[in-house]
Design a protein around this motif. Structure first.
Motif, short mmCIF file in Angstrom:
data_model
loop_
_atom_site.label_atom_id
_atom_site.label_comp_id
_atom_site.label_asym_id
_atom_site.label_seq_id
_atom_site.Cartn_x
_atom_site.Cartn_y
_atom_site.Cartn_z
N TYR A 75 -114.21 53.68 -22.14
CA TYR A 75 -114.79 53.90 -20.80
C TYR A 75 -114.44 52.71 -19.93
O TYR A 75 -114.64 51.56 -20.31
N GLY A 132 -113.73 51.68 -15.36
CA GLY A 132 -114.02 52.20 -14.02
C GLY A 132 -113.41 51.38 -12.92
O GLY A 132 -112.79 50.33 -13.16
N GLY A 162 -114.38 50.47 -8.62
CA GLY A 162 -115.11 50.64 -7.37
C GLY A 162 -114.08 50.76 -6.26
O GLY A 162 -113.34 49.81 -6.00
N GLN A 203 -114.61 56.01 -14.53
CA GLN A 203 -115.61 56.26 -13.48
C GLN A 203 -115.13 55.67 -12.15
O GLN A 203 -114.77 54.49 -12.09
N THR A 212 -116.48 54.82 -8.51
CA THR A 212 -117.83 54.68 -7.95
C THR A 212 -117.83 54.66 -6.42
O THR A 212 -118.11 53.63 -5.81
N GLU A 267 -121.30 53.59 -5.30
CA GLU A 267 -121.56 52.14 -5.33
C GLU A 267 -121.04 51.47 -4.05
O GLU A 267 -121.73 50.68 -3.41
N LYS A 268 -119.82 51.82 -3.66
CA LYS A 268 -119.24 51.17 -2.48
C LYS A 268 -119.96 51.64 -1.22
O LYS A 268 -120.18 50.87 -0.30
N GLN A 276 -123.86 53.40 -13.49
CA GLN A 276 -122.75 52.76 -14.20
C GLN A 276 -123.02 52.70 -15.71
O GLN A 276 -122.10 52.58 -16.51
N CYS A 302 -113.20 45.71 -19.76
CA CYS A 302 -113.36 45.43 -18.32
C CYS A 302 -113.39 43.93 -18.09
O CYS A 302 -113.27 43.14 -19.03
N GLN A 323 -118.66 42.54 -15.11
CA GLN A 323 -119.40 43.79 -15.30
C GLN A 323 -120.44 43.70 -16.41
O GLN A 323 -121.18 44.65 -16.67
N PHE A 368 -123.73 46.25 -18.54
CA PHE A 368 -123.68 46.72 -19.92
C PHE A 368 -124.68 46.02 -20.82
O PHE A 368 -125.07 46.57 -21.85
N1 TRP Z 1 -118.59 48.28 -10.69
C1 TRP Z 1 -117.17 48.36 -10.87
C2 TRP Z 1 -116.44 47.80 -9.62
O1 TRP Z 1 -117.02 47.49 -8.63
C3 TRP Z 1 -116.70 49.78 -11.10
C4 TRP Z 1 -117.04 50.30 -12.48
C5 TRP Z 1 -117.85 51.38 -12.78
C6 TRP Z 1 -116.58 49.80 -13.73
N2 TRP Z 1 -117.92 51.57 -14.11
C7 TRP Z 1 -117.14 50.62 -14.73
C8 TRP Z 1 -115.72 48.75 -14.09
C9 TRP Z 1 -116.87 50.40 -16.08
C10 TRP Z 1 -115.47 48.53 -15.44
C11 TRP Z 1 -116.04 49.34 -16.44
O2 TRP Z 1 -115.24 47.71 -9.63
#
Ligand code: TRP
Length: 359
Positions: free
Chosen positions: A29, A31, A33, A64, A66, A69-70, A164, A189, A193, A197
């Motif tokens: 997993y 992601g 933003g 993911q 987001t 989030e933004k 998240q 990641c 982050q 987690f």
């Molecule tokens: N919060 C991260 C960002 O601003 C985006 C994100 C969502 C993310 N889920 C994640 C990053 C999982 C790494 C792993 O870029």
């Protein structure tokens, strides 16, 4: 990137490796933003590494995006300033465009599910979101994310971390995605982050879920030197974009912060400060040849090699990576994006268990 210490710390990675030894699948997993349309060299790090993990373990992957989030964090006028109907349609647009960039890294369409938060919210996903929200107090969020009394924090910012968190649990996805199986999760990641987690790992057991494992990277420096982080939104000067032309790449790297001596005499006498030198640092991220890298480190730190030469190696390393990316990006269509975003069964690997002595 592991050998070079770019991915340099983890939580419970051994649990994932144990799984593989026992012949059991896990999923990845990560992601993004979608804060801007311009992704940069900093994004090469997590996505190329995730791609490596997908290939090395044949693993299914969820990504993911987001937009929520933004939307919640960015200033109110930004959508209209950019000529969009409103802020949300602006971030949704970026979410789709960034997803095409991500596909261009080469993820396997049979094993990768990309989802935008404002599309997926509902069903199993939202059920897990509210379970996490019930378990985490506002106080805990304030402590983990550093919100202080009097900060102009809105309730979306308090509620977002649960969103998240839940992709870390296989049960958050429509049943088709993992064939209804409960699978352990590994999250590659950047280190920033971790607060999300840590929170996720704290609630996992109470939800009847496994704690996700995490593998964290350090940041790549901006072109202006080790103190600046690479960013899409601040200076364009300090950032090498995935869309830069060969000419821009050359110009930007040639102007990048150098750890070499101020004069030739000084450089010959004291050598370069490798930890300050942007071109050299980029080589530690992107030059695959270990021998060549250690030779450059040796000769440059002793002042035998000059800054201009190291920058040239850096240009020669970065240019093909970015040109190759741009070629692949041109071939990504909306139809391909729709395929990555379709709810469907992802291919799971078939590992064969290894016995202790073989491992
Ligand atoms: N919060 C991260 C960002 O601003 C985006 C994100 C969502 C993310 N889920 C994640 C990053 C999982 C790494 C792993 O870029």
């Amino acid at each position: 990137m592991l050998k070079r210490g770019i991915y340099y710390c983890h939580r419970d990675l051994d649990r994932i490796l144990d799984c593989v030894e026992k012949g059991k699948p896990f999923y990845l997993y990560t992601g993004r933003g979608p804060s801007s349309g311009a992704m940069h060299v900093g994004h090469l790090v997590p996505f190329r590494f995730t791609l490596f993990l997908q290939k090395a373990f044949n693993a299914p992957l969820v990504i993911q995006i987001t937009d929520d989030e933004k939307y919640i964090w960015k200033n109110k006028q930004i959508g209209q300033q950019k000529g969009f109907k409103d802020k949300l349609s602006y971030f949704y647009h970026l979410a789709r465009e960034n997803s095409k960039d991500i596909i261009a890294f080469g993820f396997d369409p049979e094993k990768t599910f990309i989802f935008i938060d404002t599309d997926i919210m509902g069903g199993n996903f939202y059920k897990n979101v509210i379970k996490v929200q019930e378990m985490v107090t506002v106080n805990t969020i304030n402590k983990i994310f550093g919100f202080k009394a009097g900060d102009p924090v809105n309730c979306g910012q308090i509620a977002y971390p649960a969103i998240q968190a839940v992709p870390s649990f296989s049960s958050s996805f429509p049943d088709e995605i993992f064939g209804g199986k409960q699978l352990p999760c590994l999250i590659p990641c950047a280190l920033d982050q971790d607060p999300y987690f840590r929170m996720t790992r704290d609630v996992a057991h109470r939800l009847g879920e496994m704690k996700p494992s995490c593998l964290y990277a350090k940041f790549i420096p901006g072109l202006n030197g080790p103190k600046g982080k690479m960013s899409s939104s601040s200076s364009t000067e300090g950032t090498l974009f995935l869309t830069d032309t060969a000419k821009q790449i050359k110009k930007k790297i040639n102007k990048s912060f150098s750890g070499g001596g101020a004069t030739l005499a000084e450089h010959r006498e004291f050598g370069a400060k490798l930890d300050q030198d942007v071109a050299f640092q980029y080589l530690t991220f992107f030059l695959e040849n270990d021998e060549k890298l250690s030779e450059i480190a040796h000769r440059y730190s002793k002042g035998e090699m000059l800054t201009g030469e190291v920058k040239r190696v850096c240009i020669d390393t970065m240019t093909p990576i970015l040109m190759d990316f741009q070629e692949r990006r041109k071939t990504i269509t909306d139809a391909m994006l729709d395929k990555f975003m379709t709810v469907r069964e992802l291919q799971l690997p078939e590992y064969t268990a290894v016995t202790k002595s073989e491992s």
